[in-house]
Design an enzyme around this catalytic site. Sequence first.
Site, PDB file in Angstrom:
ATOM      1  N   HIS B  15      45.822  38.549  43.398  1.00 41.12           N
ATOM      2  CA  HIS B  15      46.973  38.366  42.512  1.00 41.12           C
ATOM      3  C   HIS B  15      46.656  37.262  41.500  1.00 41.12           C
ATOM      4  CE1 HIS B  15      49.455  34.790  44.372  1.00 41.12           C
ATOM      5  NE2 HIS B  15      48.173  34.551  44.464  1.00 41.12           N
ATOM      6  N   CYS B  34      45.938  29.144  39.796  1.00 42.95           N
ATOM      7  CA  CYS B  34      46.575  30.408  40.208  1.00 42.95           C
ATOM      8  C   CYS B  34      46.817  31.334  39.024  1.00 42.95           C
ATOM      9  CB  CYS B  34      47.905  30.122  40.912  1.00 42.95           C
ATOM     10  SG  CYS B  34      47.696  29.126  42.390  1.00 42.95           S
ATOM     11  N   HIS B  40      42.609  35.924  41.787  1.00 37.30           N
ATOM     12  CA  HIS B  40      42.014  35.364  42.992  1.00 37.30           C
ATOM     13  C   HIS B  40      42.724  36.092  44.140  1.00 37.30           C
ATOM     14  CE1 HIS B  40      45.677  33.050  42.361  1.00 37.30           C
ATOM     15  NE2 HIS B  40      45.670  32.772  43.638  1.00 37.30           N
ATOM     16  N   HIS B  42      44.056  36.361  48.628  1.00 34.79           N
ATOM     17  CA  HIS B  42      44.452  35.702  49.875  1.00 34.79           C
ATOM     18  C   HIS B  42      44.429  36.701  51.035  1.00 34.79           C
ATOM     19  CE1 HIS B  42      45.892  32.117  47.803  1.00 34.79           C
ATOM     20  NE2 HIS B  42      46.571  32.866  46.981  1.00 34.79           N
ATOM     21  N   ASP B  80      47.847  46.219  51.199  1.00 35.86           N
ATOM     22  CA  ASP B  80      46.544  45.792  51.721  1.00 35.86           C
ATOM     23  C   ASP B  80      45.395  46.234  50.822  1.00 35.86           C
ATOM     24  OD1 ASP B  80      44.877  44.587  53.674  1.00 35.86           O
ATOM     25  OD2 ASP B  80      44.337  46.568  54.403  1.00 35.86           O
ATOM     26  N   HIS B  81      44.483  45.282  50.544  1.00 36.34           N
ATOM     27  CA  HIS B  81      43.322  45.547  49.683  1.00 36.34           C
ATOM     28  C   HIS B  81      43.739  46.007  48.285  1.00 36.34           C
ATOM     29  CE1 HIS B  81      40.969  45.165  53.378  1.00 36.34           C
ATOM     30  NE2 HIS B  81      39.888  45.064  52.627  1.00 36.34           N
ATOM     31  N   GLU B 125      50.599  32.326  52.755  1.00 39.24           N
ATOM     32  CA  GLU B 125      49.685  32.621  51.649  1.00 39.24           C
ATOM     33  C   GLU B 125      48.318  32.014  51.949  1.00 39.24           C
ATOM     34  OE1 GLU B 125      50.891  32.974  47.237  1.00 39.24           O
ATOM     35  OE2 GLU B 125      50.088  30.966  47.425  1.00 39.24           O
TER      36      GLU B 125
END
Lengths: 137, 137, 137, 137, 137, 137
Positions: B15, B34, B40, B42, B80-81, B125
């Site tokens: 994100h 950010c 980047h 998480h 996810d992913h 996060e």
Amino acid sequence: MRVTISRKAHFNAAHRLHNPHWSAEKNKTIFGKCNNPNFHGHNYELIVSVTGDIDPDTGYVMDAKVLKDLIKEQVEDAFDHKNLNIEVPVFKNLNPTAENIAIVIWDLLKPHLETGQDLEVVLYETPRNFVTYKGPS
Amino acid sequence: MRVTISRKAHFNAAHRLHNPHWSAEKNKTIFGKCNNPNFHGHNYELIVSVTGDIDPDTGYVMDAKVLKDLIKEQVEDAFDHKNLNIEVPVFKNLNPTAENIAIVIWDLLKPHLETGQDLEVVLYETPRNFVTYKGPS
Amino acid sequence: MRVTISRKAHFNAAHRLHNPHWSAEKNKTIFGKCNNPNFHGHNYELIVSVTGDIDPDTGYVMDAKVLKDLIKEQVEDAFDHKNLNIEVPVFKNLNPTAENIAIVIWDLLKPHLETGQDLEVVLYETPRNFVTYKGPS
Amino acid sequence: MRVTISRKAHFNAAHRLHNPHWSAEKNKTIFGKCNNPNFHGHNYELIVSVTGDIDPDTGYVMDAKVLKDLIKEQVEDAFDHKNLNIEVPVFKNLNPTAENIAIVIWDLLKPHLETGQDLEVVLYETPRNFVTYKGPS
Amino acid sequence: MRVTISRKAHFNAAHRLHNPHWSAEKNKTIFGKCNNPNFHGHNYELIVSVTGDIDPDTGYVMDAKVLKDLIKEQVEDAFDHKNLNIEVPVFKNLNPTAENIAIVIWDLLKPHLETGQDLEVVLYETPRNFVTYKGPS
Amino acid sequence: MRVTISRKAHFNAAHRLHNPHWSAEKNKTIFGKCNNPNFHGHNYELIVSVTGDIDPDTGYVMDAKVLKDLIKEQVEDAFDHKNLNIEVPVFKNLNPTAENIAIVIWDLLKPHLETGQDLEVVLYETPRNFVTYKGPS
């Protein structure tokens, strides 16, 4: 839309538990090994939680970086690698139990929050013992 | 006899934080690293808690397997992913802060619970930053 | 009297797995969700271990603060909140699998250790997947 | 000044989930692998939290050693290394789901607290599944 | 360039420790609570580590998904929610201590690895007790 | 068939780092906050690992209960809730760095193991800093 943002922090310190109005014998009976006059110590793990409204421009209740810095200035710089009984003035006349340390941390942080934001402090004295304080009720 | 049942889940995603109504400079100032336009990411750790009455026949508030599958279908399969900004439609116009992701997850899960069941979403996060959302008050 | 000193660190980043010599179809078959062209991301947890002799004057193999700063300068400043494929030059021609990231980190850190000190890098890509690299054998 | 003190404890036990009023087939359908007539087992992680006023003489809500011993006497000595269905009488007629075990633990501990102290029990059945019980509402 | 890839997995099971060549009294003396004839149980946490060369085409020692599936097929499907003594044939004549379970898991997984890959199994019986097996030496 | 059995233990203590052959100024420069003359402290987490052959009668390398008790007698009773510099004689002339504490613990435990059993000590000074000692090489 109230959301809570939480941040974990860390400090380590020496302390001893002692009531100056009691005899040495009673202190030993009540506080046991924690009364050791030569001190012992802990890695204190701290979780600070702030509950408030989301700022629609940022999507943040509070910038996590601001919260991290606030904890560092108010708590870590004051407590880390210190002897709580000797070097942190508030504990000159207050027994540094986990309960009292949590209240002191809450009192240090609360004035820096915005009106309407709630504060909760969780303090781990060991991985198996911890306390929670949400402010005066 | 209201009891809370909680289930931990996991997804990872890319994100960036960005407010399209602000200049690039202001975005950089407010969101710092950010705001990286290349994204980047998480490992998001999720704890979903459902509070309700115990079914006397099963001794369950809710079958943990049903809750696990609900989280998988509604949240993991969608997030996810993924790149949250690009591939999850709700974040086209909503900054994917931890706060906003938690609210979105709450909104995805709540319609699938029974009347009278309360829902809380905790979203990590990073191992040191997390948010909690209990629904509109 | 060889002792190992270890330090945990953290960075988060976006990446994708991709072999440019393969077709899109083969990349999708082999790397699955990890091949997402829009990237996904992780909180990478890093454990760096240095084995060496104890300095009799300090009682240290290596000052943990020095190791912490070394990791920050060589790894965190280079990788944290970055897109590994786009922004970290070594991964322009190297697939950023956990295995390859660990080797890159080892190569970044090793030249800064003293002769005779051994280095091990453990890298968690998720809480359940991690890799270990101890240098060329 | 109400503060919460929490203590983590541990026990491991065998159990199976079963409703004697249902057919074997229905038990198998509803409880799946948890219905195995030969039993399976868990490491139960327990967090007991007591909320109350701070004693001004000790700085304690409750001595953590006293809480530790209370949990040992009432819970660990009764449940640890036991088959819950066969050897813990209350589960002869109560399905030992995490929800029901948490309620039983709450009922065992509450009479030993002082008037005005609140009790919360969190019970992890696995690292990813847990329940919370705060008493009858 | 040998690298180790590790994967964490989980299963829970009931067991008891017992030597059929000993008297009931001696079993009780040696194995204590673990000898309970009604069984007790654990959440077993498993870490499987494979060391080998990196495939230059994938950047993998082994696809983590393949390792995850291998552990599921060989270990989780055989042990999860089972009574080890009664339902897992190898333990009919082998005491299911953590040591022996780790060796059995190693023997189940090793034939599925490529020549030249080394295997290590770490098995947590409780969060504080674990064993490690690296194969016959 | 050599297997390793590991046991986690815990103690907390106060200490300071100091070299009596150095000036106060040099001590402050080298050891920083750790040189505080009023002491600071830690929750030390300890992992003791014993590698040896499995006893065919028990299926144990070593009874985990025996290892737990050995750690308690030799380490916890000597170090827990103590000031290492003042109250643990070996540190009168030895700087209580994590490295030196790990070696001292190894030396305390090794004589109690059987011939042919290997010993490894891992000592966490904080959740992010730890050391490992496997004996003289």
